[in-house]
Motif scaffolding. Sequence first.
Motif, PDB file in Angstrom:
ATOM      1  N   ALA A  76       0.691  -1.289   0.052  1.00 36.83           N
ATOM      2  CA  ALA A  76      -0.056   0.058   0.048  1.00 36.83           C
ATOM      3  C   ALA A  76       0.848   1.183   0.083  1.00 36.83           C
ATOM      4  O   ALA A  76       0.557   2.319  -0.560  1.00 36.83           O
ATOM      5  CB  ALA A  76      -0.870   0.209   1.117  1.00 36.83           C
ATOM      6  N   LYS A  77       2.026   1.326   0.695  1.00 33.34           N
ATOM      7  CA  LYS A  77       2.686   2.364   0.935  1.00 33.34           C
ATOM      8  C   LYS A  77       3.522   2.614  -0.509  1.00 33.34           C
ATOM      9  O   LYS A  77       3.669   3.787  -1.109  1.00 33.34           O
ATOM     10  CB  LYS A  77       3.894   2.271   1.952  1.00 33.34           C
ATOM     11  N   ARG A  78       3.947   1.501  -1.078  1.00 26.47           N
ATOM     12  CA  ARG A  78       4.453   1.681  -2.341  1.00 26.47           C
ATOM     13  C   ARG A  78       3.545   2.214  -3.548  1.00 26.47           C
ATOM     14  O   ARG A  78       3.991   3.059  -4.294  1.00 26.47           O
ATOM     15  CB  ARG A  78       4.904   0.185  -2.735  1.00 26.47           C
ATOM     16  N   LEU A  79       2.223   1.670  -3.222  1.00 26.82           N
ATOM     17  CA  LEU A  79       1.107   2.315  -4.481  1.00 26.82           C
ATOM     18  C   LEU A  79       0.588   3.577  -3.901  1.00 26.82           C
ATOM     19  O   LEU A  79      -0.380   4.093  -4.471  1.00 26.82           O
ATOM     20  CB  LEU A  79       0.247   1.187  -4.456  1.00 26.82           C
ATOM     21  N   VAL A  80       0.950   4.083  -2.701  1.00 29.94           N
ATOM     22  CA  VAL A  80       0.592   5.389  -2.244  1.00 29.94           C
ATOM     23  C   VAL A  80      -1.288   5.431  -2.107  1.00 29.94           C
ATOM     24  O   VAL A  80      -1.984   6.171  -2.591  1.00 29.94           O
ATOM     25  CB  VAL A  80       1.035   6.605  -2.938  1.00 29.94           C
ATOM     26  N   VAL A  81      -1.581   4.075  -1.692  1.00 36.04           N
ATOM     27  CA  VAL A  81      -3.003   4.060  -1.215  1.00 36.04           C
ATOM     28  C   VAL A  81      -3.172   3.647   0.192  1.00 36.04           C
ATOM     29  O   VAL A  81      -2.082   3.264   0.846  1.00 36.04           O
ATOM     30  CB  VAL A  81      -3.649   3.030  -2.182  1.00 36.04           C
ATOM     31  N   ALA A  82      -4.386   3.782   0.671  1.00 35.62           N
ATOM     32  CA  ALA A  82      -4.674   3.556   1.993  1.00 35.62           C
ATOM     33  C   ALA A  82      -4.722   1.691   1.991  1.00 35.62           C
ATOM     34  O   ALA A  82      -5.327   1.098   1.489  1.00 35.62           O
ATOM     35  CB  ALA A  82      -6.081   3.949   2.472  1.00 35.62           C
TER      36      ALA A  82
END
Length: 326
Positions: free
Chosen positions: A188-194
């Motif tokens: 999620a951090k890599r994809l910048v999503v919750a």
Amino acid sequence: MAKRDIALVIHDGVQSLDVAGPLDVFSEANGFLAEGEGYRCLLLAGTTALIRASNGTPMAAHMRFADASRVFHTVLVAGGPGLPEGSEDAIMSAWLRDWGARAARYGSICTGAFALGHAGLLDGRLVTTHWQNAACLAEAFPAARVEHDRIFARDGRLVTSAGVTAGIDLALALVGEDHGEHVALACAKRLVVAAQRQGGQSQFSPFLLPRSDPETPLGKVQAYVMENLDEPFPVRRLAAIAGTSSRSLARLFVKELGVTPHEFIENIRLDHARNLLEASDLALKAIAFDCGFGSSEQMRSVFQRRLGLSPLRYRENFRTTRPGAD
């Protein structure tokens, strides 16, 4: 631990983000896993010739249904805007019944639930889909238990998600299930999503209903309430505005609009509050007063119950202005 084979079913008119979103989650997960422990993803369709997504993007499947006579670990059907009103794809339905349902888990993204329904895989099961299509899914497959407000739903081996980007939420949940929440969070951090989105689909959908003829009892009530939202509206007062009895008005609301008078008032107040939270810098107390909630705490209670998040979090997620902006 062996690699998990993921089969993502595509079709002409597929929603490209229903495909790319989950695939990127599984691909990112591979970067955090040991060799041989990740995912191997394949696109399946009736043909390996180019098909076009709903946005015009050409894509091709790795394998035809006719050549995929084997069990996959996970099978997901991507959605598309044409599926709710489209006719059944008999070849897809047959493959889903014969092989898709044998997977350790199988399901759909967005309107891909309609393909599962045509294959007879939703009967008696808890499912969800895009909020705009949930009522249509329930009508088309009455034996299914359709949840209108879930971001994703799990019923045994069946997994279904809400619309479009919710496929990312579902894929992250599956990665967390397979390899732990720390891997899902890293993806999620890599994809910048919750990693875990707060609230349900209702936060994205409007509650306002079509306006009735202003000369009808319901039309009179709608017009008055919209112009005097900060006032209290017990049913007897609404009935006086409509010129009917309280019982008759309640029956009219349910018959014509599918909601009770109380639900109608709450829907209007909630939508008006959402608009003010999105487009203004008004304090929560002022918004609660303008919308007739009585207090900011009462407004917060309604937001939590109906949308699954607080007014403050809603503003953070959806506001279109910033403090100090002209």
